[in-house]
Design a protein around this motif. Structure first.
Motif, PDB file in Angstrom:
ATOM      1  N   SER A  90       0.841  -1.405   0.111  1.00 14.34           N
ATOM      2  CA  SER A  90       0.190  -0.062   0.024  1.00 14.34           C
ATOM      3  C   SER A  90       0.902   1.238  -0.093  1.00 14.34           C
ATOM      4  CB  SER A  90      -0.804   0.068   1.197  1.00 14.34           C
ATOM      5  OG  SER A  90      -0.144   0.127   2.299  1.00 14.34           O
ATOM      6  N   SER A  91       2.094   1.442   0.664  1.00 12.87           N
ATOM      7  CA  SER A  91       3.013   2.360   0.726  1.00 12.87           C
ATOM      8  C   SER A  91       3.382   2.613  -0.858  1.00 12.87           C
ATOM      9  CB  SER A  91       4.171   2.255   1.564  1.00 12.87           C
ATOM     10  OG  SER A  91       5.121   3.275   1.685  1.00 12.87           O
ATOM     11  N   GLU A  93       2.064   1.651  -3.475  1.00 14.60           N
ATOM     12  CA  GLU A  93       1.040   2.082  -4.514  1.00 14.60           C
ATOM     13  C   GLU A  93       0.581   3.485  -4.216  1.00 14.60           C
ATOM     14  OE1 GLU A  93      -1.695   1.782  -7.474  1.00 14.60           O
ATOM     15  OE2 GLU A  93      -0.497  -0.089  -6.583  1.00 14.60           O
ATOM     16  N   THR A  94       0.591   4.061  -3.066  1.00 15.36           N
ATOM     17  CA  THR A  94       0.370   5.400  -2.680  1.00 15.36           C
ATOM     18  C   THR A  94       1.418   6.287  -3.343  1.00 15.36           C
ATOM     19  OG1 THR A  94      -0.853   4.891  -0.562  1.00 15.36           O
ATOM     20  CG2 THR A  94       0.113   6.978  -0.934  1.00 15.36           C
ATOM     21  N   ARG A  95       2.441   5.934  -3.269  1.00 18.79           N
ATOM     22  CA  ARG A  95       3.639   6.704  -3.837  1.00 18.79           C
ATOM     23  C   ARG A  95       3.413   6.735  -5.382  1.00 18.79           C
ATOM     24  NH1 ARG A  95       8.962   4.657  -2.311  1.00 18.79           N
ATOM     25  NH2 ARG A  95       8.069   2.781  -1.861  1.00 18.79           N
ATOM     26  N   GLN A  97       0.606   6.409  -7.142  1.00 13.26           N
ATOM     27  CA  GLN A  97      -0.615   7.148  -7.376  1.00 13.26           C
ATOM     28  C   GLN A  97      -0.094   8.628  -7.460  1.00 13.26           C
ATOM     29  OE1 GLN A  97      -3.735   5.731  -5.158  1.00 13.26           O
ATOM     30  NE2 GLN A  97      -3.664   3.949  -6.245  1.00 13.26           N
ATOM     31  N   ARG A  98       0.576   9.146  -6.379  1.00 11.00           N
ATOM     32  CA  ARG A  98       0.769  10.370  -6.071  1.00 11.00           C
ATOM     33  C   ARG A  98       1.779  11.010  -7.190  1.00 11.00           C
ATOM     34  NH1 ARG A  98       1.559  10.261   0.671  1.00 11.00           N
ATOM     35  NH2 ARG A  98      -0.788  10.402   0.842  1.00 11.00           N
TER      36      ARG A  98
END
Length: 160
Positions: A90-91, A93-95, A97-98
């Motif tokens: 998830s970490s 994936e968040t990076r 997406q950002r």
């Protein structure tokens, strides 16, 4: 210029050593990321980058994504190492997406893909190979990444 090409060759050799063992995960994948970033820096020293590509690499770097230019010139594409064969946590994936959101705000298109297969192969008679084969190059690194089949990449192009 010759020392830069020798450094690029060393980066490609280090990459080939890493993937020779098969599956690439964990520390080896992190090392591949460092090699990708190193290779991009060396290409920049040679003057083959472009302002748009440098922006892509800078934005991706701020999100912890090792990135380098790729292609035959003209300033059109870069790739980022996202992970190995396993799903992104998830970490990460968040990076991703950002980073993609930021790049899109600069009018870049982002694509997520996996790479695999044999990639680029070198075919010629063995006795000719020693004389004719070019030294390791950035293209070898890219071709080898594809041959490894263990990374996901975000390909980036500028909208016109």
């Amino acid at each position: 210029t010759i020392p830069v090409f020798e450094a690029i060759s060393s980066v490609a050799d280090a990459f080939l050593d890493l993937i020779s063992g098969g599956s690439v995960e964990g520390a080896a994948l992190a090392q591949i990321g460092r090699l990708v970033s190193m290779n991009h820096a060396l290409l920049t020293v040679l003057g083959v980058s472009a302002p748009a590509l440098q922006l892509v690499c800078d934005v991706a770097g701020k999100h912890g994504l090792p990135t380098k230019l790729t292609g035959a010139g003209g300033g059109g594409c870069a790739f980022s190492i996202l992970g190995g064969e396993e799903e992104l946590d998830s970490s990460m994936e968040t990076r991703v997406q950002r980073c993609s959101r930021t790049l899109r705000s600069h009018r870049f298109d982002c694509y997520r893909t996996t790479v695999g297969g044999e990639g680029v192969l070198w075919h010629e008679p063995e006795q000719e190979a020693a004389r004719a084969r070019p030294p390791s190059s950035p293209r070898l690194l890219v071709a080898s990444l594809i041959a490894a089949g263990v990374v996901a990449a975000a390909l980036v192009s500028r909208r016109r």
